[in-house]
Motif scaffolding. Structure first.
Motif, short mmCIF file in Angstrom:
data_model
loop_
_atom_site.label_atom_id
_atom_site.label_comp_id
_atom_site.label_asym_id
_atom_site.label_seq_id
_atom_site.Cartn_x
_atom_site.Cartn_y
_atom_site.Cartn_z
N ARG A 26 -18.41 23.13 -65.63
CA ARG A 26 -19.02 22.70 -64.17
C ARG A 26 -20.61 22.69 -64.41
N LEU A 30 -21.26 18.85 -63.37
CA LEU A 30 -21.94 18.47 -61.96
C LEU A 30 -23.32 18.24 -62.33
N GLU A 34 -22.82 11.01 -60.54
CA GLU A 34 -21.25 10.77 -60.03
C GLU A 34 -20.60 9.31 -60.64
N LEU A 56 -12.51 21.24 -60.18
CA LEU A 56 -13.39 20.62 -59.32
C LEU A 56 -12.72 20.88 -57.96
N GLU A 60 -16.32 17.51 -54.52
CA GLU A 60 -16.78 17.03 -55.73
C GLU A 60 -16.19 15.82 -56.46
#
Length: 451
Positions: A26, A30, A34, A56, A60
């Motif tokens: 993560r 993250l 994207e 996720l 997300e």
């Protein structure tokens, strides 16, 4: 982002999956844009993606989902559990959700997904889907902010903090009255710089540029371009605010329209999608090719009518391809210029007559230049001055007429409320081939006794 960097990201994700370290994953995943997340996910194996779906949250995954092409979106949701797929769709903006659901091939699957979604989001999607394609209503999003004119800056700021993350853009805050009518607009900058006790009515602009829900998407794009907006509000017949169209939606619209125009001009409409099979592409292109083939028979008939001229002076046949190619190319150039002018609206500012004079003048000067070059070239190569003059005069008249036809035809089609790009390049080319040959052989026949 190079493929090398994406490969490094991919290996980092796989290592975290192998070690079952969700926290490391993560923290890495993250932190990426994207679009990079999407590229990594699409290169994973199915069992690896299934692991990521567990790690996720729906919001997300929604960000990654919106970066995907439709085919990838389809198979991604198909891999998920029904509840998780619905949760992701709840987090996707309403316009993107509507675009995806609209493309689903089976009605039952559309209804099933809508039923599993949050009722409010499903209603928003259904509303967008109810509008005709390529209208403002069909591309608008329902995630926007609206306030009342009697609110203070302090109240609006509190409202923004609470709901700002749930909307697509907060650069503009729209003001409505008690009946829901669009009354004004306030920019985020105005909200920030004014005192907390300031009433919205004191700083809002009542001269709001908006789009009707049935306005064509190209016209919506022109509004955003003309007024340099980041978003434009959409209203219904009663002037109720029902949504907004954002600049990123307009960019998609412009891409669609350009693709459509390219397909029309090249007589390949509907077959520009590289995902189509060879058979599907051929099926879409074949009707135009068959039509042009029959038009080609007219070209052959023109040549056949002047068979005696060709028999008398066989050398005339050498210049047939030159006349045809030059006429077709000139007409296609004018076609492209006029279609572009119609698409951007620039012809309205300059006037149709001025644009036609320009294209005719362009054809005239191009014809004159080509004529001079041909007189010299043909005279030297074939040692035949009269033949050189015939070819030169023919090319001069042909290019002048071809440029005018290439400009006039899309204007006529536009007046008939048909997409002017339908006057496709191959069609213009074939038409100008016929006219060019007719001019050439008419002149050549007139001087036949001197050749």
């Amino acid at each position: 982002m190079t493929q090398y960097v994406i490969d490094q990201m991919l290996e980092q994700v796989r290592e975290s999956i192998r070690s079952q370290d969700q926290d490391v994953f993560r923290k890495l995943f993250l932190g990426w844009h994207e679009n990079f997340q999407m590229q990594v996910i699409m290169q994973l194996y199915k069992h690896e993606r299934m692991q990521l779906y567990d790690w996720l949250a729906a919001n997300e995954l929604a960000g990654v989902f919106q970066e995907m092409e439709y085919e990838d979106q389809f198979f991604t949701l198909k891999e998920m559990e029904a509840a998780q797929a619905a949760a992701v769709m709840n987090e996707v903006s309403a316009d993107d959700a509507a675009a995806f659901i609209d493309k689903l091939p089976i009605t039952a699957r559309k209804e099933s997904l809508l039923k599993a979604m949050d009722a409010k989001k499903a209603d928003d999607v259904k509303e967008i889907l109810s509008y005709p394609k390529e209208t403002a209503g069909a591309i608008m999003t329902k995630e926007y902010l609206e306030i009342f004119s009697n609110q203070t800056i302090a109240e609006v700021m509190a409202f923004l903090r609470k709901t700002g993350q749930d909307v697509e853009t907060i650069y503009y805050v729209y003001v409505v009255n008690e009946a829901g009518h669009l009354a004004g607009v306030v920019s985020l900058r105005d909200v920030i710089v004014h005192d907390n006790k300031t009433i919205i009515e004191e700083i809002m602009s009542t001269r709001v540029v908006y789009a009707d829900d049935d306005l064509d998407q190209e016209d919506v794009a022109k509004i955003i371009q003309t007024y340099d907006l980041l978003a434009v509000p959409v209203v219904n017949k009663q002037k109720h605010l029902i949504g907004i169209v954002t600049v990123d939606d307009v960019m998609d619209v412009l891409e669609e329209e350009v693709t459509e125009d390219i397909g029309e001009i090249s007589a390949s409409k509907g077959s520009t999608d590289t995902n189509l099979s060879a058979f599907q592409a051929a099926k879409k292109r074949a009707p135009w090719i068959v039509l042009l083939m029959f038009l080609g028979l007219i070209t052959a008939n023109v040549i056949g009518r002047y068979e005696e001229t060709l028999e008398a002076v066989v050398l005339l046949s050498v210049f047939i391809p030159l006349i045809m190619d030059s006429a077709g190319n000139t007409g296609t150039q004018s076609l492209a210029v006029v279609v572009r002018s119609l698409a951007t609206g620039s012809y309205e500012k300059k006037g149709i007559a001025k644009m036609l004079r320009r294209e005719l003048g362009t054809g005239f000067f191009m014809g004159l230049i080509c004529a001079v070059v041909l007189v010299l070239t043909v005279s030297i190569l074939y040692n035949h001055l009269l033949l050189a003059v015939i070819v030169a005069v023919s090319i001069f008249l042909t290019l002048s007429v071809a440029a005018l036809i290439g400009a006039v035809l899309p204007l006529i089609i536009n007046k008939l409320n048909i997409d002017p790009a339908v006057a496709s390049g191959p069609f213009i080319t074939t038409l100008n081939d016929i006219i060019g040959l007719f001019i050439y052989f008419t002149i050549a026949t007139s001087f036949l006794e001197y050749l």
